[in-house]
Every structure is written in C-alpha cells, then in structure tokens.
Design an enzyme around this catalytic site. Sequence first.
Site, PDB file in Angstrom:
ATOM      1  N   LYS A 261     126.818   9.793   8.041  1.00  0.00           N
ATOM      2  CA  LYS A 261     125.580  11.395   8.156  1.00  0.00           C
ATOM      3  C   LYS A 261     125.365  11.043  10.080  1.00  0.00           C
ATOM      4  O   LYS A 261     125.910  10.653  11.102  1.00  0.00           O
ATOM      5  CB  LYS A 261     124.464  11.023   7.827  1.00  0.00           C
ATOM      6  CG  LYS A 261     124.228  10.634   6.172  1.00  0.00           C
ATOM      7  CD  LYS A 261     123.463  10.493   5.666  1.00  0.00           C
ATOM      8  CE  LYS A 261     123.216  10.903   4.208  1.00  0.00           C
ATOM      9  NZ  LYS A 261     121.596  10.537   2.904  1.00  0.00           N
TER      10      LYS A 261
ATOM     11  N   ARG B 176     125.125   3.060  -0.335  1.00  0.00           N
ATOM     12  CA  ARG B 176     125.935   4.138  -0.568  1.00  0.00           C
ATOM     13  C   ARG B 176     127.122   4.488   0.453  1.00  0.00           C
ATOM     14  O   ARG B 176     126.372   5.205   1.446  1.00  0.00           O
ATOM     15  CB  ARG B 176     125.293   5.691  -0.896  1.00  0.00           C
ATOM     16  CG  ARG B 176     125.873   6.410  -1.869  1.00  0.00           C
ATOM     17  CD  ARG B 176     125.083   7.490  -2.043  1.00  0.00           C
ATOM     18  NE  ARG B 176     125.498   8.570  -2.452  1.00  0.00           N
ATOM     19  CZ  ARG B 176     125.879   9.821  -2.245  1.00  0.00           C
ATOM     20  NH1 ARG B 176     126.070   9.896  -0.318  1.00  0.00           N
ATOM     21  NH2 ARG B 176     126.806  11.006  -2.556  1.00  0.00           N
TER      22      ARG B 176
HETATM   23  N1  PMM Z   1     122.515  11.123   1.027  1.00  0.00           N
HETATM   24  C1  PMM Z   1     123.454  12.270   0.302  1.00  0.00           C
HETATM   25  C2  PMM Z   1     124.233  12.340  -0.962  1.00  0.00           C
HETATM   26  N2  PMM Z   1     123.539  11.628  -2.310  1.00  0.00           N
HETATM   27  N3  PMM Z   1     122.201   9.413  -2.597  1.00  0.00           N
HETATM   28  C3  PMM Z   1     121.394   9.065  -2.661  1.00  0.00           C
HETATM   29  N4  PMM Z   1     120.486   8.102  -3.311  1.00  0.00           N
HETATM   30  N5  PMM Z   1     120.719   8.746  -0.797  1.00  0.00           N
HETATM   31  C4  PMM Z   1     121.146   8.984  -0.154  1.00  0.00           C
HETATM   32  O1  PMM Z   1     121.362   9.057   1.032  1.00  0.00           O
HETATM   33  C5  PMM Z   1     122.150   9.938  -0.037  1.00  0.00           C
HETATM   34  C6  PMM Z   1     121.908  10.267  -1.685  1.00  0.00           C
HETATM   35  C7  PMM Z   1     124.844  13.100   1.272  1.00  0.00           C
HETATM   36  O2  PMM Z   1     125.243  12.709   1.044  1.00  0.00           O
HETATM   37  P1  PMM Z   1     126.559  13.327   1.384  1.00  0.00           P
HETATM   38  O3  PMM Z   1     127.270  14.392   0.802  1.00  0.00           O
HETATM   39  O4  PMM Z   1     127.566  12.738   1.916  1.00  0.00           O
HETATM   40  O5  PMM Z   1     127.502  12.866  -0.556  1.00  0.00           O
END
Ligand code: PMM
Length: 278
Positions: free
Chosen positions: A216, A252
């Site tokens: 992030k 994650r």
């Molecule tokens: N961040 C993203 C997408 N989905 N889900 C959860 N539970 N927690 C998060 O911090 C989260 C998520 C955004 O990141 P990405 O675009 O790399 O998937």
Amino acid sequence: MTEILPGRPMLVMGILNVTPNSFSDGGRYLDHAAAIAHGRRLAADGADLIDVGGESTRPGAERVGSAEEQRRILPVLRALSADGIRLSVDTMNADTARASVDAGVEIINDVSGGLADPQMALVAAETGAMFLLSHWRAHSTEMDSRSNYDDVVSDVRAELVRQLAAVEAAGVARERIILDPGLGFAKASDHNWQILSRLDELQSIGLPLLIGASRKRFLGTLLDGDATMADRDLPTAVISALLADAGIWGVRVHNVRATAVALDVRKRLGRPSLPRPA
Ligand code: PMM
C-alpha cells in the site's frame, strides 16, 4: 471450514485481482488462464487461502457492474476450488458474494463491511460463509476526502463496532466475523501507521483481525521515490512477522513467498510457532 475459525494461528491470504486496474497487479491476471495459474502459484508459495477480486478499490476507481465482476472471477473461483484451494471473494456486491459461495468460497471479504450493498449481510447470514468486515467510509472515487478523524484508532474502532452490530442484527453469527481496519481506505499515510502501532485497541473488540498492508501507498513513504511496487514487499513481509508476534489472525498479501519467509525467520528465532491452518 472449522480450520480457519477464529482462534487459529495466523493465516496468509494471497491476493488475486482479476481486474484491469488494481494498483499493484492490475491487468496481469485479467485473462482467466493467467489468473488461475497465479492462484495456483500463490497456493504453492504457502497461501492458506486465495482472495479473488473482480473490482478494483484503488483510490479513484470507478465501480464495475456485478455481471462483469462475476464474468471475471467465477471461472477462476471454480477452477481453483476444483483444485482444492481455499478461497475468499473480495466483493461489495451481494449477488456476486452468493454466486461465489456457490462456486466454493468460504469467506466473503467485503471491504465496505456491508455498507455498500444492503443485501450483503443477509447473504452472509443465509450462506453461512465467514464475513470479513472492513472499516470503510466511501467508495474509491471519494474515499480520500473522507480521511478526517479525531483519533483514527478510536474512530475506526467505534465505526467497526457499529457495523459489527448491524451485521449481527442481520443474522451473521459473531463467531463467523473477522474484522479489518481497512488500511488505505479513507486513511492518510500516517493514519495507517497509527492503526498498526495500536492494534491492541482493535483486538480488544474480541474478534480476530486481518490486516491488509501489502504494497500500500503508505509503505512507499519508507522507500526512494523511484521504488517499484515489488520494493514494497520487504516492508510488507516485516509487518507480517511483527503482526504474527502481535497475535493477529491473518494477513492479506501479494507476495506470499516473502511473508512465508518472514514467518520462517520468526520461527527459527524460537518465537511461538505458527502452525499453518490445515
Ligand atoms: N485492500 C484492498 C482490497 N481488498 N480486503 C481486505 N479485507 N483488506 C484490505 O486491506 C484490502 C482488501 C486493496 O488492495 P489491492 O488492490 O492490492 O487488492
């Protein structure tokens, strides 16, 4: 499903975004065959579960319809499920969540915590899936303007508790809920660091926590201006190891291998072992 119930060791969730525009892997796995291959690679790297999403939530992203979202992810979910790979779905749409559970998904990961689609909590209740409830304030086009807090940790805690009550009132059993402070969602860089440094205040809610720090923007503040997305995997893996020490339920991450190695280092140092969920 019991293996990933709360109280078990730290879970590593691998990220698979079947989108053209996600901030770190957008466009790489839009093709179904490429997505399935990457899901298998993440599982081989040590992911306990693969989180599949068909709609980017990066700041500024426009919504996609649930029909397109499902066209992107359902064949991928079915193929990975047939391989015996455990799955969550990253969606804010209740009909996509339901179709995904039918395709073999165990956890509904709704970054809006049930706020974007009023049917979502009902689908979670009806299907009996686990529900990953994140702190969220607004869709991607306006979330950056909603990062106003008196005290970010207290405010996120209060808003999570409020949404937890709403989801429970819709029939989702408390023991099937996992909380997530939603790093990067309506949060300025420093807010994310404050949350990470005061996670005990969120753990005191009494439910398991999952943290999504991977790659992030706030991690970029540690790195040179020309650093790549992959350069953010180092701070991500360090955070994973520290979160394991803090008793966090799951992370994650994009680079599962890096987090797996960080957890192995921890283990070699004699920290309490983290047997992987079966
Ligand atoms: N961040 C993203 C997408 N989905 N889900 C959860 N539970 N927690 C998060 O911090 C989260 C998520 C955004 O990141 P990405 O675009 O790399 O998937």
